[in-house]
Scaffold this motif. Structure first.
Motif, PDB file in Angstrom:
ATOM      1  N   GLN A  61       4.683   0.465 -10.759  1.00  0.00           N
ATOM      2  CA  GLN A  61       3.422   0.067 -11.379  1.00  0.00           C
ATOM      3  C   GLN A  61       2.389   1.182 -11.193  1.00  0.00           C
ATOM      4  O   GLN A  61       2.521   2.036 -10.327  1.00  0.00           O
ATOM      5  CB  GLN A  61       2.922  -1.236 -10.766  1.00  0.00           C
ATOM      6  CG  GLN A  61       2.490  -1.121  -9.312  1.00  0.00           C
ATOM      7  CD  GLN A  61       2.284  -2.474  -8.662  1.00  0.00           C
ATOM      8  OE1 GLN A  61       2.514  -3.511  -9.252  1.00  0.00           O
ATOM      9  NE2 GLN A  61       1.825  -2.479  -7.414  1.00  0.00           N
ATOM     10  N   PRO A  62       1.331   1.174 -12.019  1.00  0.00           N
ATOM     11  CA  PRO A  62       0.329   2.240 -11.897  1.00  0.00           C
ATOM     12  C   PRO A  62      -0.540   2.080 -10.673  1.00  0.00           C
ATOM     13  O   PRO A  62      -0.582   1.015 -10.055  1.00  0.00           O
ATOM     14  CB  PRO A  62      -0.500   2.066 -13.185  1.00  0.00           C
ATOM     15  CG  PRO A  62      -0.378   0.614 -13.510  1.00  0.00           C
ATOM     16  CD  PRO A  62       1.023   0.231 -13.120  1.00  0.00           C
ATOM     17  N   ALA A  95      -2.805   6.371  -0.174  1.00  0.00           N
ATOM     18  CA  ALA A  95      -3.201   5.110   0.466  1.00  0.00           C
ATOM     19  C   ALA A  95      -4.416   4.470  -0.205  1.00  0.00           C
ATOM     20  O   ALA A  95      -4.977   3.513   0.334  1.00  0.00           O
ATOM     21  CB  ALA A  95      -3.507   5.349   1.944  1.00  0.00           C
ATOM     22  N   ASP A  96      -4.805   4.973  -1.369  1.00  0.00           N
ATOM     23  CA  ASP A  96      -6.016   4.466  -2.021  1.00  0.00           C
ATOM     24  C   ASP A  96      -5.728   3.865  -3.394  1.00  0.00           C
ATOM     25  O   ASP A  96      -6.592   3.857  -4.264  1.00  0.00           O
ATOM     26  CB  ASP A  96      -7.046   5.593  -2.165  1.00  0.00           C
ATOM     27  CG  ASP A  96      -7.590   6.054  -0.829  1.00  0.00           C
ATOM     28  OD1 ASP A  96      -8.084   5.205  -0.073  1.00  0.00           O
ATOM     29  OD2 ASP A  96      -7.501   7.260  -0.522  1.00  0.00           O
ATOM     30  N   CYS A  97      -4.511   3.351  -3.597  1.00  0.00           N
ATOM     31  CA  CYS A  97      -4.135   2.804  -4.906  1.00  0.00           C
ATOM     32  C   CYS A  97      -4.302   1.296  -4.996  1.00  0.00           C
ATOM     33  O   CYS A  97      -4.033   0.711  -6.041  1.00  0.00           O
ATOM     34  CB  CYS A  97      -2.705   3.183  -5.252  1.00  0.00           C
ATOM     35  SG  CYS A  97      -2.593   4.740  -6.164  1.00  0.00           S
ATOM     36  N   ASN A 152       0.816  -1.212   0.000  1.00  0.00           N
ATOM     37  CA  ASN A 152       0.000   0.000   0.000  1.00  0.00           C
ATOM     38  C   ASN A 152       0.853   1.266   0.000  1.00  0.00           C
ATOM     39  O   ASN A 152       0.488   2.264  -0.630  1.00  0.00           O
ATOM     40  CB  ASN A 152      -0.947   0.004   1.199  1.00  0.00           C
ATOM     41  CG  ASN A 152      -2.230  -0.751   0.923  1.00  0.00           C
ATOM     42  OD1 ASN A 152      -3.064  -0.312   0.142  1.00  0.00           O
ATOM     43  ND2 ASN A 152      -2.385  -1.907   1.554  1.00  0.00           N
ATOM     44  N   ARG A 153       1.988   1.257   0.694  1.00  0.00           N
ATOM     45  CA  ARG A 153       2.843   2.442   0.709  1.00  0.00           C
ATOM     46  C   ARG A 153       3.583   2.626  -0.620  1.00  0.00           C
ATOM     47  O   ARG A 153       3.815   3.746  -1.049  1.00  0.00           O
ATOM     48  CB  ARG A 153       3.858   2.348   1.843  1.00  0.00           C
ATOM     49  CG  ARG A 153       3.300   2.768   3.221  1.00  0.00           C
ATOM     50  CD  ARG A 153       3.229   4.293   3.377  1.00  0.00           C
ATOM     51  NE  ARG A 153       2.467   4.696   4.538  1.00  0.00           N
ATOM     52  CZ  ARG A 153       2.982   4.940   5.736  1.00  0.00           C
ATOM     53  NH1 ARG A 153       4.277   4.768   5.944  1.00  0.00           N
ATOM     54  NH2 ARG A 153       2.213   5.329   6.729  1.00  0.00           N
ATOM     55  N   LEU A 154       3.953   1.520  -1.291  1.00  0.00           N
ATOM     56  CA  LEU A 154       4.758   1.642  -2.499  1.00  0.00           C
ATOM     57  C   LEU A 154       3.930   1.869  -3.756  1.00  0.00           C
ATOM     58  O   LEU A 154       4.372   2.550  -4.679  1.00  0.00           O
ATOM     59  CB  LEU A 154       5.625   0.391  -2.685  1.00  0.00           C
ATOM     60  CG  LEU A 154       6.741   0.177  -1.663  1.00  0.00           C
ATOM     61  CD1 LEU A 154       7.614  -1.003  -2.070  1.00  0.00           C
ATOM     62  CD2 LEU A 154       7.589   1.421  -1.490  1.00  0.00           C
ATOM     63  N   THR A 155       2.727   1.311  -3.822  1.00  0.00           N
ATOM     64  CA  THR A 155       1.911   1.467  -5.024  1.00  0.00           C
ATOM     65  C   THR A 155       1.298   2.865  -5.045  1.00  0.00           C
ATOM     66  O   THR A 155       0.512   3.217  -4.182  1.00  0.00           O
ATOM     67  CB  THR A 155       0.797   0.410  -5.080  1.00  0.00           C
ATOM     68  OG1 THR A 155       1.377  -0.892  -4.998  1.00  0.00           O
ATOM     69  CG2 THR A 155       0.008   0.524  -6.382  1.00  0.00           C
ATOM     70  N   GLY A 156       1.685   3.664  -6.012  1.00  0.00           N
ATOM     71  CA  GLY A 156       1.192   5.037  -6.097  1.00  0.00           C
ATOM     72  C   GLY A 156       1.930   6.015  -5.220  1.00  0.00           C
ATOM     73  O   GLY A 156       1.601   7.205  -5.213  1.00  0.00           O
ATOM     74  N   LYS A 188      13.965  -8.099  -4.746  1.00  0.00           N
ATOM     75  CA  LYS A 188      14.302  -6.768  -5.265  1.00  0.00           C
ATOM     76  C   LYS A 188      13.431  -6.404  -6.463  1.00  0.00           C
ATOM     77  O   LYS A 188      12.956  -5.264  -6.585  1.00  0.00           O
ATOM     78  CB  LYS A 188      15.779  -6.714  -5.655  1.00  0.00           C
ATOM     79  CG  LYS A 188      16.743  -6.663  -4.475  1.00  0.00           C
ATOM     80  CD  LYS A 188      18.172  -6.574  -4.955  1.00  0.00           C
ATOM     81  CE  LYS A 188      19.147  -6.290  -3.813  1.00  0.00           C
ATOM     82  NZ  LYS A 188      19.201  -7.371  -2.826  1.00  0.00           N
ATOM     83  N   LEU A 189      13.214  -7.361  -7.366  1.00  0.00           N
ATOM     84  CA  LEU A 189      12.374  -7.097  -8.539  1.00  0.00           C
ATOM     85  C   LEU A 189      10.955  -6.734  -8.136  1.00  0.00           C
ATOM     86  O   LEU A 189      10.355  -5.795  -8.665  1.00  0.00           O
ATOM     87  CB  LEU A 189      12.349  -8.324  -9.454  1.00  0.00           C
ATOM     88  CG  LEU A 189      13.611  -8.620 -10.267  1.00  0.00           C
ATOM     89  CD1 LEU A 189      13.465  -9.954 -10.980  1.00  0.00           C
ATOM     90  CD2 LEU A 189      13.877  -7.506 -11.277  1.00  0.00           C
ATOM     91  N   ILE A 190      10.411  -7.470  -7.196  1.00  0.00           N
ATOM     92  CA  ILE A 190       9.002  -7.286  -6.819  1.00  0.00           C
ATOM     93  C   ILE A 190       8.814  -5.983  -6.056  1.00  0.00           C
ATOM     94  O   ILE A 190       7.822  -5.264  -6.264  1.00  0.00           O
ATOM     95  CB  ILE A 190       8.521  -8.516  -6.032  1.00  0.00           C
ATOM     96  CG1 ILE A 190       8.409  -9.711  -6.996  1.00  0.00           C
ATOM     97  CG2 ILE A 190       7.187  -8.250  -5.340  1.00  0.00           C
ATOM     98  CD1 ILE A 190       8.317 -11.049  -6.314  1.00  0.00           C
ATOM     99  N   ILE A 191       9.763  -5.624  -5.206  1.00  0.00           N
ATOM    100  CA  ILE A 191       9.653  -4.355  -4.482  1.00  0.00           C
ATOM    101  C   ILE A 191       9.787  -3.185  -5.447  1.00  0.00           C
ATOM    102  O   ILE A 191       9.022  -2.216  -5.388  1.00  0.00           O
ATOM    103  CB  ILE A 191      10.703  -4.287  -3.361  1.00  0.00           C
ATOM    104  CG1 ILE A 191      10.330  -5.272  -2.243  1.00  0.00           C
ATOM    105  CG2 ILE A 191      10.814  -2.876  -2.799  1.00  0.00           C
ATOM    106  CD1 ILE A 191      11.367  -5.396  -1.155  1.00  0.00           C
ATOM    107  N   GLU A 192      10.757  -3.249  -6.359  1.00  0.00           N
ATOM    108  CA  GLU A 192      10.917  -2.167  -7.330  1.00  0.00           C
ATOM    109  C   GLU A 192       9.692  -2.063  -8.230  1.00  0.00           C
ATOM    110  O   GLU A 192       9.250  -0.958  -8.576  1.00  0.00           O
ATOM    111  CB  GLU A 192      12.176  -2.394  -8.166  1.00  0.00           C
ATOM    112  CG  GLU A 192      12.463  -1.304  -9.183  1.00  0.00           C
ATOM    113  CD  GLU A 192      12.794   0.040  -8.558  1.00  0.00           C
ATOM    114  OE1 GLU A 192      12.596   1.082  -9.219  1.00  0.00           O
ATOM    115  OE2 GLU A 192      13.259   0.070  -7.391  1.00  0.00           O
ATOM    116  N   ALA A 193       9.132  -3.206  -8.599  1.00  0.00           N
ATOM    117  CA  ALA A 193       7.941  -3.192  -9.464  1.00  0.00           C
ATOM    118  C   ALA A 193       6.769  -2.510  -8.787  1.00  0.00           C
ATOM    119  O   ALA A 193       5.984  -1.803  -9.440  1.00  0.00           O
ATOM    120  CB  ALA A 193       7.573  -4.621  -9.864  1.00  0.00           C
TER     121      ALA A 193
END
Length: 880
Positions: A724-725, A581-583, A572-576, A715-720
């Protein structure tokens, strides 16, 4: 509803030599300049956006933006940008062409009225009205209420609906009991709830901000030795999943001093612990056994030496090892914090810390980790507000597994002698393993209420309180609330209560009254009626209550549950970005009680990332790809073997005879209820990818800085997640991982990534439909043509900053841009096919940006070479 999105996905552009990032860099201008240079240009007349947050990491900068109209953000229409070496590397935008939208005129609904509307419609139990605490501007307000633990934030937004922009107030309110943290958009025209999201993510069994936002400057400990005091914690250490996976251990100094430079009990950035309890910079762990959901409860105290060595005798109910369970909860939260810190979820990215030692991000948002929450059973939750407000993890007790155990032994009369099964209640004190003796007394009431016609159900005024006092009260189940009748028995002096079931299965009794302290049990109807008949005939019945097991389980000892919940905060913190907090909204429509209407679950993968990290951080050296891995096996008493499935419909395994899930199964709401059912498919895909990488690189037990396939996957998944949108679907998530691989590793794992996803139906021609629907996916098992056959990892230097040149776009069609990293003088750019035939050559000054016309090339894979006397370098070029 059809929307005209300018949805720009993934472009790669790496220019120039490495540079030093500065706080004064105008990232928005860099992004605008780049986007306006593309063939699809932004219209400055119709599209405006502003930067929401910026996260810097080495030579990478993540920028998060929001489209605005008249200076007011448009809800849900965001941009996510990655800059590398001061150039745009990837971007995802969901911006609207507002030229086709009508603009509604605002009315007189005030921020205060918007708060009242939400409180009333969601039935938030407040005795007092919210009061204005601060007017930050005409567009942003803060309200307060003495019953609430957090302030109410209100901000002006626009909401897009039916090709129109509707003005609205965004209201954020944490309910008094802590079970919901609402983020809602209230129309300022007619008061309708336009959007409703619950920041509390619930992982129940039945599913198969404040103003103290601070910054701090970094202080480095003078000596490592002086920082740690020999802290010790008796826990079930990672990678153990739970007590069934191995014995507890007493660990000394388990902190990572890069992620937690002053240890786990610091908050001020100076040497020496501020707390001797399970509280510090990353987490505060405390109990809430009475289920009040209000003020912080007690925490274990390790004394000045910080030794948290509390024994685990699991042959009892969880309240007997409360201090040990809370310590384990504190430990797992801290370890996960430290691992994530070193792998991309640091202070700048919005992680959870009281003090941000680097001075980036916002502080005062350590995790409130609540153990043995008495307000519910069989659940765990995590609430993630924006950066700067404290998230909340709530861990609950889980019902005793298996058949009911024996809880009652009757010693006299002889006709009733023997042991009786029953289920202890979740109200009041837990039934002890010590004998609780007394005579059994049948409750008699005056039968005065409208809904009761049984004088022995305890629903009305007691008539025999004198006989009940000092004894064990017996009553039928009846139609009134359990806590009401048990409280009456307690007031009458009963030392315990036996409830006789009326029909059906026994249940674990629960209620809202936190002042009950006597234990109670429910026994079967047949046994109970025999006892009642004897009591009605005047027979003295005596015996004792005793908890002989099976015992309840504590979620704070199931490390997979703790990791799962914490990972909700990560995604939740990384997406958007950390301020949005609403992504990852899981539900589009809710009923009047705030419960999701099942047909409106979205395709977001939050539950999938959470399961994945629970699996990843509990991997061991002797694991294999085909093993069955479970979530929450401990609390479900489910063994971690082929016979158990845990909390999901299938165990996790790369063996598709064990876990057969593919992308199309996300459409099957009966097989995979939302949101956990959608997430379990995503986990299966990520799990396959992780094992594919381990096959190449091996497994590394160092979760912090290792270089095994498991570390690369993390690392890939955290960076993604960062690129990501907002509100992604599976295709978005897959493409973000491919982009992350290009950014971090030069694209060398693209073949593995494509094959892992295609294996479960997320191939090159898969379609996610709308990411706001979980019922319109189309699976496909194809990989791109260039990845047919076995995958061979590239041997190129993967440090992009040192590469001679980069290509964009790649894949391309009619034109490819060659970005030269330096000035090498005159040379040749040559393209070869895979048979080594030269198909195009062009003499150039090898510097800056060079456009190559590729319209004459047919679809396929080529090698592009840049060469002269001083440089010779090649990269793969894909023509679509």
């Amino acid at each position: 509803m059809k929307k005209n999105y300018l949805y720009l996905i993934l472009g790669f552009c790496f220019l120039c030599a490495p540079f030093v990032l500065s706080a004064q860099t105008d990232y928005k201008s860099i992004i605008d300049s780049y986007l306006n240079s593309q063939k699809t240009k932004l219209s400055s007349e119709n599209i405006n956006w502003e930067v929401i947050s910026i996260s810097k990491d080495s030579n990478r900068v993540h920028v998060y933006g929001s489209q605005v109209y008249n200076g007011i953000p448009i809800f849900g229409h965001t941009g996510v940008y990655l800059l590398k070496n001061n150039q745009v590397a990837t971007y995802n935008q969901k911006y609207l062409d507002l030229g086709k939208f009508s603009k509604k005129v605002d009315s007189q609904i005030t921020p205060s009225e918007a708060v009242s509307i939400l409180i009333k419609k969601l039935k938030v139990p407040l005795q007092f009205s919210a009061e204005l605490k601060e007017r930050k501007s005409t567009q942003e307000y803060i309200f307060t209420n003495k019953q609430l633990q957090e302030d109410i934030f209100v901000k002006r937004y626009y909401f897009t609906e039916s090709q129109s922009l509707e003005p609205a107030w965004k209201v954020e309110i944490l309910a008094p009991d802590g079970h919901h943290w609402w983020s809602a958009l209230i129309s300022s025209i007619d008061g309708r709830i336009l959007f409703l999201n619950d920041w509390v993510v619930s992982c129940k069994l039945d599913h198969f901000i404040s103003e103290n936002r601070i910054k701090n400057t970094r202080k480095i400990p003078s000596e490592t030795k002086s920082v740690l005091a020999g802290e010790q914690y008796r826990v079930f250490p990672l990678p153990l999943t739970d007590p069934n996976d191995g014995p507890s251990q007493l660990l000394t100094n388990p902190q990572n001093l890069i992620a937690s430079p002053f240890g786990w009990h610091d908050t001020n950035g100076a040497e020496g612990a501020e707390y001797t309890i399970t509280r510090g910079n990353n987490v505060w762990a405390y109990e809430d056994t009475d289920g009040s959901g209000g003020t912080e409860g007690s925490s274990p105290n390790g004394g000045s030496s910080l030794v948290f060595d509390f024994p685990f005798d699991l042959n009892q109910n969880p309240n007997g090892y409360l201090r040990g369970a809370t310590t384990n909860l504190f430990y797992v939260n801290n370890v996960f914090h430290d691992i994530l810190y070193l792998n991309g979820f640091d202070e700048a990215a919005g992680n959870f810390q009281a003090t941000n030692y680097s001075g980036t991000g916002r502080g005062f948002d350590f995790v409130d980790a609540i153990s043995q929450d008495g307000s519910a059973l069989n659940n765990a939750t995590f609430a993630t507000p924006p950066d700067g407000s404290r998230p909340r993890m709530r861990m609950f007790i889980w019902s005793a597994p298996g058949d009911p155990g024996e809880v009652l032994e009757i010693e006299s009369p002889n006709s009733l002698q023997g042991n009786y099964v029953g289920v202890p209640a979740a109200i009041g004190n837990t039934l002890s393993t010590t004998e609780l003796r007394g005579n059994l007394v049948l409750v008699t009431d005056n039968n005065s209420s409208f809904n009761s016609n049984d004088a022995n159900d305890g629903c009305d005024t007691f008539l025999n309180t004198g006989a009940i006092s000092g004894n064990i009260a017996v009553m039928r189940r009846g139609n009134c609330d359990f806590d009401v009748k048990i409280k009456k028995a307690q007031n009458a002096g009963a030392k315990a209560v036996i409830i006789v079931n009326d029909s059906g299965d026994l249940v674990t009794m629960n209620g809202d009254d936190t002042t009950i302290f006597i234990p109670s049990v429910m026994i079967p109807e047949e046994d109970g009626e025999r006892i009642i008949s004897a009591l009605q005939s005047g027979t003295t019945v005596s015996g004792y209550l005793q908890n002989r097991g099976p015992f309840q389980k504590d979620g704070s000892l199931d490390n997979t549950i703790i990791l799962h919940e914490y990972a909700h905060g990560l995604s939740n913190r990384l997406t958007g970005g950390p301020d949005n907090a609403d992504c990852l909204t899981a539900c589009l429509e809710r009923d009047s009680n705030g419960n999701c209407i099942s047909s409106t679950y979205t395709e977001q993968m939050g539950e999938g990332w959470s399961d994945y990290f629970a699996l990843l951080l509990t991997m061991k050296t002797d694991d294999t790809a085909d093993d069955s891995r479970l979530i929450a096996s401990y609390v479900l008493n489910d063994d971690n073997s082929d016979a158990g499935i845990g909390l999901r419909p299938y165990p996790y395994s790369r063996d598709m005879t064990v876990n057969p899930l593919t992308y199309d199964d996300t459409n099957n709401a009966s097989l995979l209820p939302g949101p956990h059912g959608v997430g379990t498919v995503w986990t299966a895909m990520l799990w396959d990818l992780t094992w594919d990488l381990i096959d190449f690189y091996g497994f590394d037990t160092d979760f912090y800085t290792g270089d095994g396939g498991n570390n690369i996957a993390m690392k890939l998944i955290i960076e993604a997640m960062k690129i990501q949108p907002c509100q992604p679907g599976f295709v978005d998530g897959r493409d973000a991982i491919l982009a992350a691989d290009e950014v971090l590793y030069g694209g060398k794992h693209a073949c593995l990534i494509w094959k892992a996803f295609a294996r479960r139906g997320l191939g090159v021609n898969a379609r996610q439909g709308s990411s706001e629907s979980r019922l319109d996916q189309i699976e496909n098992f194809d990989v791109p043509a260039e990845f047919q056959g076995n995958c061979v990892l590239g041997v190129e230097d993967v440090d992009d900053a040192n590469k001679a040149f980069f290509l964009f776009p790649n894949p391309s069609r009619n034109q490819v841009n060659v970005f030269i990293n330096g000035n090498f003088g005159e040379g040749n750019i040559t393209i070869f096919d895979l048979n080594g035939r030269k198909v195009l050559t062009q003499k150039q000054i090898l510097s800056d940006q060079i456009e190559i016309n590729t319209s004459s090339l047919s679809q396929g894979v080529y090698i592009l070479q840049v060469k002269n006397d001083t440089v010779s370098a090649s990269r793969k070029l894909i023509i679509n």
